[in-house]
Design a protein around this motif. Structure first.
Motif, short mmCIF file in Angstrom:
data_model
loop_
_atom_site.label_atom_id
_atom_site.label_comp_id
_atom_site.label_asym_id
_atom_site.label_seq_id
_atom_site.Cartn_x
_atom_site.Cartn_y
_atom_site.Cartn_z
N GLY A 112 -143.19 -31.58 -58.37
CA GLY A 112 -144.01 -31.85 -57.24
C GLY A 112 -142.80 -31.73 -56.12
O GLY A 112 -141.57 -30.80 -56.33
N ASN A 113 -143.08 -32.31 -55.11
CA ASN A 113 -142.12 -32.21 -54.15
C ASN A 113 -140.86 -33.26 -54.25
O ASN A 113 -139.81 -33.15 -53.34
N LYS A 114 -141.11 -34.07 -55.23
CA LYS A 114 -139.73 -35.17 -55.40
C LYS A 114 -138.80 -34.62 -56.49
O LYS A 114 -139.29 -33.84 -57.23
N GLU A 115 -137.54 -34.79 -56.35
CA GLU A 115 -136.69 -34.32 -57.14
C GLU A 115 -136.94 -35.08 -58.69
O GLU A 115 -137.23 -36.23 -58.85
N GLY A 116 -136.56 -34.50 -59.66
CA GLY A 116 -136.52 -34.90 -60.98
C GLY A 116 -135.32 -35.15 -61.82
O GLY A 116 -134.17 -34.72 -61.47
N ASP A 117 -135.25 -36.49 -62.82
CA ASP A 117 -134.09 -36.61 -63.53
C ASP A 117 -134.80 -36.82 -64.89
O ASP A 117 -135.73 -36.99 -65.24
N VAL A 118 -133.83 -36.07 -65.95
CA VAL A 118 -133.98 -36.17 -67.12
C VAL A 118 -132.63 -36.77 -68.01
O VAL A 118 -131.56 -36.58 -67.75
N ILE A 119 -133.00 -37.77 -69.00
CA ILE A 119 -131.99 -38.51 -69.63
C ILE A 119 -132.34 -38.09 -71.08
O ILE A 119 -133.43 -38.63 -71.65
N ILE A 120 -131.47 -37.78 -71.75
CA ILE A 120 -131.30 -37.35 -73.23
C ILE A 120 -130.42 -38.21 -74.13
O ILE A 120 -129.23 -38.15 -73.56
N GLN A 121 -130.84 -39.00 -74.98
CA GLN A 121 -130.15 -39.92 -75.48
C GLN A 121 -129.78 -39.17 -76.88
O GLN A 121 -130.90 -38.81 -77.53
N THR A 122 -128.69 -39.43 -77.52
CA THR A 122 -128.25 -38.49 -78.68
C THR A 122 -127.27 -39.19 -79.31
O THR A 122 -126.26 -39.77 -78.76
N TYR A 123 -127.18 -39.05 -80.74
CA TYR A 123 -125.91 -39.36 -81.42
C TYR A 123 -125.01 -38.22 -81.72
O TYR A 123 -124.15 -38.11 -82.52
#
Length: 441
Positions: free
Chosen positions: A294-305
């Motif tokens: 939408g109009n709001k900015e987004g964040d993505v967090i990827i957890q990995t080994y």
């Protein structure tokens, strides 16, 4: 004038067909492998479009390597969407190395992800969390002898479901009680390992008291209308977090969702299949696209080994081009599609020795390979037993440069199996032939 359907809709008898749209064309579910007939609806669409002189549109944010290769080779026309819909921008993506940055209380939810969820909830924004395994724990293991509780009908670990406190096989649907003590050594030291969506849901409720979590996986969508009920509830902001398996990774558009968290990006990454990296890249890339629509900015967090893995690094940087170019180079060196034609002959039966004997006989009877044909096997399948049936397979790879249309491979398979198999008694064993298989597991 418009027909909308699943893969079988490609066979609808429309006479004046003008356009076929295959949405999310990379999806493995377009391939029907059971029951017969075996077919890939994407490929059937291309053939039907050719005969009907109709336009075929294959759409995807993460196309299959075969389709991408056909596009760069000008076999397909490539149409690009260079901007996201509306005013939304691509999200900021952070990669969390779970070997170093983990939560002191529970390593399933890292400190960066926990802080990001807290921030979202305070702003009355919503979160989507992906954990691509259902159930509570993925295995039960004896800490003394190391035995894992497998299904008696399938060579696969049973999954613990907390909803009924039972062990479940996700292949044959067998349900059994928890083993205590260990059936092998008698020790009373059985522990659960691995986490599914049920465990993640429980952890979230403990970390964030009062939080509203709605879970979407195969266990929660069995009833008619369950999909719509869950998604509508989240759309109406009656839940803070939508937690689920890959079914929430694509196609969803919630403007108030500003955070996407991928709990364990490594699930499926190390399977012995040439498409494993491609599948993980597509899943992460698609899931990341659910944030900031939408109009709001987004964040993505990827957890990995596995932060240095190509698929995960490229998905985290949203570097579509680098992943596809590198993956194509690897495929070319290893003689896998789109640089070869594949065929898989699978042998199954209730007795291991019987299936093994049949597989060896067939392997020894195969005629000499033509130039450009590699034969691998016969060998046991990765999952060697499913639903009481032992499994062996033989893999055939035919290089496209020497077999442009795949006719040599088809002729070889016909000659060696449709005719020669009449010599052998199949008994209770079965043989199936899969052309262009999507998985070698």
């Amino acid at each position: 004038s418009v027909v909308v359907g699943a893969r079988s809709a490609v066979f609808v008898p429309i006479k004046n067909l003008g356009l076929i749209i295959v949405d999310e064309e990379q999806e493995l579910s377009y391939k029907q492998e059971k029951p017969k007939p075996y077919y890939n609806a994407r490929d059937v669409s291309l053939v039907r479009g050719k005969y009907a002189k109709a336009t075929v549109l294959l759409t995807s944010a993460t196309p299959s390597l075969e389709s991408y290769f056909n596009a760069i080779k000008k076999k397909f026309a490539l149409l690009k969407l260079t901007k996201r819909y509306g005013k939304s921008v691509y999200p900021t993506v952070d990669l969390v190395d779970m070997r170093n940055k983990f939560n002191d209380n529970n390593s399933l939810i890292s400190i960066p992800l926990k802080n990001a969820i807290t921030k979202c909830i305070k702003k009355s924004e919503q979160v989507i969390l992906l954990q691509n395994r259902r159930g509570y724990s993925l295995a039960q293991r004896c800490q003394d002898c190391g035995k894992i509780i497998n299904c008696q009908h399938c060579a696969i670990a049973m999954t613990f479901h907390k909803t009924d406190n039972k062990m479940h096989c996700h292949y044959c649907k067998t349900i059994k009680s928890i083993d205590e003590p260990c059936l092998q050594c008698g020790a009373r030291n059985m522990k659960f390992s691995g986490a599914g969506t049920q465990q993640v849901e429980n952890i979230l409720e403990n970390l964030f008291p009062g939080i509203r979590v709605i879970r979407m996986d195969l266990d929660t969508v069995k009833k008619k209308g369950s999909h719509d009920k869950i998604l509508r509830k989240f759309s109406d902001s009656k839940a803070d977090i939508l937690l689920g398996t890959q079914m929430i990774a694509k196609g969803l558009d919630f403007p108030n969702t500003t955070l996407v968290g991928i709990i364990n990006a490594d699930l499926g990454l190390h399977l012995p299949d040439f498409r494993a990296g491609e599948n993980i890249f597509q899943l992460i890339y698609q899931a990341a696209g659910r944030a900031g629509r939408g109009n709001k900015e987004g964040d993505v967090i990827i957890q990995t080994y596995s932060p240095d893995d190509l698929a995960i690094k490229c998905a985290a940087s949203l570097d579509f081009k680098k992943f596809y170019q590198t993956a194509l180079t690897e495929r070319k060196e290893l003689k896998y599609p789109p640089f070869s034609w594949l065929a898989k002959v699978e042998l199954t039966g209730p007795g291991f020795d019987s299936v093994l004997c049949l597989a060896e006989k067939i392997g020894q009877s195969l005629s000499k390979p033509y130039k450009g044909l590699d034969i691998l096997g016969p060998t046991p399948c990765y999952i060697g037993k499913i639903r009481r049936q032992f499994r062996f397979h033989i893999i055939f790879k035919s290089i496209k440069k020497l077999d442009p249309n795949g006719t040599k491979l088809h002729s070889y398979i016909n000659m060696n199996f449709y005719d020669y198999l009449k010599k052998y008694r199949m008994g209770n064993n079965k043989l199936s032939i899969h052309m262009d298989p999507l998985s070698l597991i």
